[in-house]
Motif scaffolding. Structure first.
Motif, PDB file in Angstrom:
ATOM      1  N   VAL A   1       8.684  -0.676   3.088  1.00  0.00           N
ATOM      2  CA  VAL A   1       8.277  -0.687   1.684  1.00  0.00           C
ATOM      3  C   VAL A   1       8.642  -1.994   0.969  1.00  0.00           C
ATOM      4  N   PRO A   2       7.834  -3.016   1.245  1.00  0.00           N
ATOM      5  CA  PRO A   2       7.981  -4.258   0.486  1.00  0.00           C
ATOM      6  C   PRO A   2       7.739  -3.987  -0.994  1.00  0.00           C
ATOM      7  N   ARG A   3       8.177  -4.899  -1.840  1.00  0.00           N
ATOM      8  CA  ARG A   3       8.142  -4.617  -3.271  1.00  0.00           C
ATOM      9  C   ARG A   3       7.874  -5.879  -4.075  1.00  0.00           C
ATOM     10  N   THR A   4       6.889  -5.806  -4.948  1.00  0.00           N
ATOM     11  CA  THR A   4       6.637  -6.882  -5.900  1.00  0.00           C
ATOM     12  C   THR A   4       7.418  -6.577  -7.175  1.00  0.00           C
ATOM     13  N   VAL A   5       8.198  -7.545  -7.626  1.00  0.00           N
ATOM     14  CA  VAL A   5       8.992  -7.356  -8.844  1.00  0.00           C
ATOM     15  C   VAL A   5       8.422  -8.243  -9.954  1.00  0.00           C
ATOM     16  N   SER A   6       8.547  -7.766 -11.180  1.00  0.00           N
ATOM     17  CA  SER A   6       7.878  -8.475 -12.279  1.00  0.00           C
ATOM     18  C   SER A   6       8.655  -8.310 -13.570  1.00  0.00           C
ATOM     19  N   GLY A   7       7.991  -8.649 -14.668  1.00  0.00           N
ATOM     20  CA  GLY A   7       8.603  -8.484 -15.979  1.00  0.00           C
ATOM     21  C   GLY A   7       8.956  -7.040 -16.287  1.00  0.00           C
TER      22      GLY A   7
ATOM     23  N   TYR B   1       1.136   0.458  -3.269  1.00  0.00           N
ATOM     24  CA  TYR B   1       1.351   0.454  -4.719  1.00  0.00           C
ATOM     25  C   TYR B   1       2.656  -0.238  -5.098  1.00  0.00           C
ATOM     26  N   SER B   2       3.351  -0.721  -4.071  1.00  0.00           N
ATOM     27  CA  SER B   2       4.658  -1.324  -4.298  1.00  0.00           C
ATOM     28  C   SER B   2       4.617  -2.835  -4.158  1.00  0.00           C
ATOM     29  N   SER B   3       3.736  -3.342  -3.286  1.00  0.00           N
ATOM     30  CA  SER B   3       3.771  -4.764  -2.938  1.00  0.00           C
ATOM     31  C   SER B   3       2.387  -5.397  -2.977  1.00  0.00           C
TER      32      SER B   3
ATOM     33  N   ALA C   1       5.264  -0.321  10.321  1.00  0.00           N
ATOM     34  CA  ALA C   1       6.711  -0.488  10.134  1.00  0.00           C
ATOM     35  C   ALA C   1       7.019  -0.786   8.667  1.00  0.00           C
ATOM     36  N   LEU C   2       6.250  -1.681   8.069  1.00  0.00           N
ATOM     37  CA  LEU C   2       6.485  -2.010   6.654  1.00  0.00           C
ATOM     38  C   LEU C   2       6.175  -0.817   5.755  1.00  0.00           C
ATOM     39  N   ALA C   3       5.203  -0.011   6.183  1.00  0.00           N
ATOM     40  CA  ALA C   3       4.821   1.135   5.347  1.00  0.00           C
ATOM     41  C   ALA C   3       5.847   2.254   5.410  1.00  0.00           C
ATOM     42  N   GLY C   4       6.626   2.286   6.479  1.00  0.00           N
ATOM     43  CA  GLY C   4       7.741   3.236   6.497  1.00  0.00           C
ATOM     44  C   GLY C   4       7.652   4.349   7.517  1.00  0.00           C
ATOM     45  N   GLU C   5       6.465   4.624   8.053  1.00  0.00           N
ATOM     46  CA  GLU C   5       6.332   5.651   9.087  1.00  0.00           C
ATOM     47  C   GLU C   5       5.260   5.238  10.082  1.00  0.00           C
ATOM     48  N   ARG C   6       5.346   5.790  11.298  1.00  0.00           N
ATOM     49  CA  ARG C   6       4.419   5.410  12.351  1.00  0.00           C
ATOM     50  C   ARG C   6       3.229   6.360  12.479  1.00  0.00           C
TER      51      ARG C   6
END
Lengths: 342, 342, 342
Positions: free
Chosen positions: B22-28, A45-47, A185-190
């Protein structure tokens, strides 16, 4: 009179469908605000890039954005004169909500039972959230106790038969979802689906002290305008009651620490707002694994989870007292299904 | 245990690369929130039309949105058990971040030095923020003091050689940037690069009194979930420490009044969070011109600036006491390069 | 000196046009924040699908977003040294503002009159907000009392002749607007233009208790950086004065309850900020129907409305005392035209 007095118990009819007002387009603005209001870190929901790596076209809006938006629309018709929010059941998220979608809501009255005192009654509604294509994105049953305004004959009592929990076979996995290449790893936990055992309990450790401005911004964002959340003169004690959904979102976001991979909410089995929450409270959360199930989707399992929000000072894993009632510092007891990578 | 205990000093290895979660998409949405949280008025970051008149395709997200987003991702791996945030160096913004970009972060351990007490040590990391094309948008070195959990032999000490400041020749001007048709009236001030003299100091006049809700909204927006910012029960004094980056953004935004044309941050030379900041503090800022340089880009010069944030009641241009230490009301001492029209 | 001291009375010249600084692109982020800051529920500004059913391409940004954005730009040039905000007149919204539009503002000095004390004077400006196509989206006249800095000869007094209200024939209905298929259930109330009688008064019932964080977030969002709203050390009493526009937006949003179908603001006839508003105040609103008019557009009528914001404890429909002055709990008296389905 031009203003809306809200509906009273005698205003509901079995089987009637109420179209709720004020449709709403949600976008990246609502997503950004969700991240400012709650410590939400679910990667899906973040990327957009992460969501694409999981087979989705882009990052959907948080499942609880969909829930709160739909719930907020029902307030003027369902809970303006409610004395108590009694429960939820048979909730399912059926389709992701994407930035740009326009949501509306409607509720069918599926149960009515007047209380023996003749002054109030319980109303059950099945609420649906629909997008601009008239597809249902979310549905749930909710029941509330509503005051009567006038003396009227009690309607024939109808208490709907509700499932104690959504069955695993009825969970809907979003089209295309594929966790077979999931980046832990990107999600934050294994921790994978298989790492969680039924009965396991997780203390999510972190705490958040709540401010008046925050819960009001959140509650307004969902166009939930129940007076008691905003008007400090409404209650005798001068306090503003925090919308129960704010507690749900805070607790769910805090549960990232231990459940970072419980990415998508797909069912709401039950929920109780055990005690009221006020600004100044420091909220913590713990979870219990209630059940596990497979799904047909590649790499995707399901966990049934209890999510409990408590106020600071609660005993570890506080839930009920010896009398079977919720302990005073318990704010929320939520039962839901989440999708987790295998 | 399912929850993240954070890393301790003995958990770092020289040369290891940590991919942050936790990658992140940034926007308006993030842009609008930035304008609500900070009195930011830089025209290049406010208006697509203005940005186009400066040779860019559209208005980029504020450079500090990029910084905070990347910084926030490093917190669970770098500063969860940090005792102190010791410094920044060699920071450069390498590419603008556009609405819709998905950012992730990684850090390489470039220095380790155990303290003589054997209970903590200093860790140096070089952090990079990358977009969805795997292009580096931002890089900086940061060092923190981290606690040890166990008694372990001290690693061979490695202290990286860091430049005292980014050299002007190493500044990266965004592709296409052209200030030759810069509209000073629309930007808000008439002062050009040539109007600023080395040694000149500017009192930015305005002050902002900080509320708890504001700094928590901001800090959550960057998915920085360090307990001390959110949980009033965490410190013995019941106060929530304000994220140092919130002070950076507030001070930078206040510096518009006198530095409206210091549009783009392109390097972070050094920075010290001199004293803690709490809700209720009224923050003011002053700047000093440290250096000036040309760039190859049309109409674009560079100023090296010291930005100092102080609490209300500080003496004019307060910085250090006679003992050489930061004066108590000084909150921030930041050294950066900005691009300014010639 | 590099910082902006603001303009004093003697700095204005009849007929000069001031181009205000810091153009601004507005988007879905500003819309989401508007919904978080105000209990706004107008369906046309909430849902793209609803807006399309009314003949528009998508949902425009709230008319007051346009107003606040333009107003905010004028502050550094018009009201930084203002002693009092005296009035509004001849305000018209001429075109919707769409997500992605870039707004800028300019003001023409149309009146100047020095006060008899020789220490201040009244300045009248006609302000225009323009989009990226140089189309005027909004225009209004505002007059303020501004201090003098030096002793200068008084200019020849010019007091512009202003209309007491925008005439119905001068209202501009957005191109394409068509209320002939208006969905009253989705909009939230069944009352049509014909259901409102001149002289009718509506108590909007709901109240909102205001927090410091909220009004500062809002005011910053419009890049209005007048010190008195943000700096608790600025006034002797340590209170931050709430931007009058925050009161306008709160009152207008509260008026949904009874005026849900007064969808678009098309004219601002007059307005007075009757008394100052501070955090902790609980704000309520009432409206009076002042006039009714047709428009040439299908299904579209116009209502001229008085919108009054009061503090908690005000008498019903409080406005003026026996001395003709605004009663102490009255905060706002606004006179506007809105478009309403027939």
């Amino acid at each position: 009179m031009k203003t809306n007095p809200g509906r009273f118990f005698e205003d509901y009819r079995m089987g009637e469908v109420i179209r709720h007002a004020v449709p709403r387009t949600v976008s990246g603005g609502e997503r950004a605000l969700y991240h400012a209001l709650y410590p939400a870190r679910g990667a899906l929901y973040s990327s957009d890039a992460f969501a694409r790596s999981c087979g989705l076209a882009q990052s959907p809006l948080d499942d609880l954005i969909a829930f709160h938006t739909v719930f907020g629309k029902t307030v003027p018709d369902v809970s303006l004169n409610a004395v108590a929010n009694l429960g939820y059941a048979e909730g399912r998220w059926l389709r992701p909500v994407w930035p740009g979608d326009s949501l509306r809501a409607q509720s069918e009255v599926i149960g009515l039972k007047e209380n023996s005192n003749g002054r109030s009654g319980v109303v059950w509604v099945r609420t649906r959230g629909l997008n601009q294509h008239d597809e249902t994105v979310l549905e749930y049953v909710r029941w509330v106790m509503v005051r009567k305004r006038r003396e009227t004959p009690a309607p024939a009592p109808v208490v709907p038969a509700l499932k104690p929990a959504v069955e695993a076979a009825d969970l809907v996995v979003p089209a295309g979802l594929d966790f077979s290449g999931y980046d832990f790893a990107l999600a934050g936990e294994r921790h994978r689906w298989g790492d969680y055992a039924v009965g396991e309990r997780i203390d999510h450790v972190d705490g958040v002290t709540i401010e008046e401005a925050e819960h009001m911004l959140a509650t307004r964002l969902w166009q939930n305008t129940a007076k008691v959340h905003f008007d400090a003169t409404h209650r005798e004690d001068g306090r503003r009651l925090i919308y129960g959904g704010h507690v749900i979102s805070l607790a769910r976001a805090l549960s990232f620490n231990g459940l970072a991979n419980a990415q998508m909410m797909v069912a709401l089995n039950a929920g109780a707002h055990a005690n009221p929450c006020f600004a100044g409270d420091t909220l913590r959360a713990w979870s219990e694994v209630l059940d596990r199930a497979g799904t047909g989707a590649p790499g995707v399992g399901a966990l049934r989870l209890r999510l409990v929000a408590v106020k600071d000072g609660a005993a570890p894993f506080a839930l009920r007292g010896e009398d079977g009632k919720y302990a005073p510092p318990v704010l929320l007891d939520l039962d839901y299904w989440a999708l987790v990578p295998l």
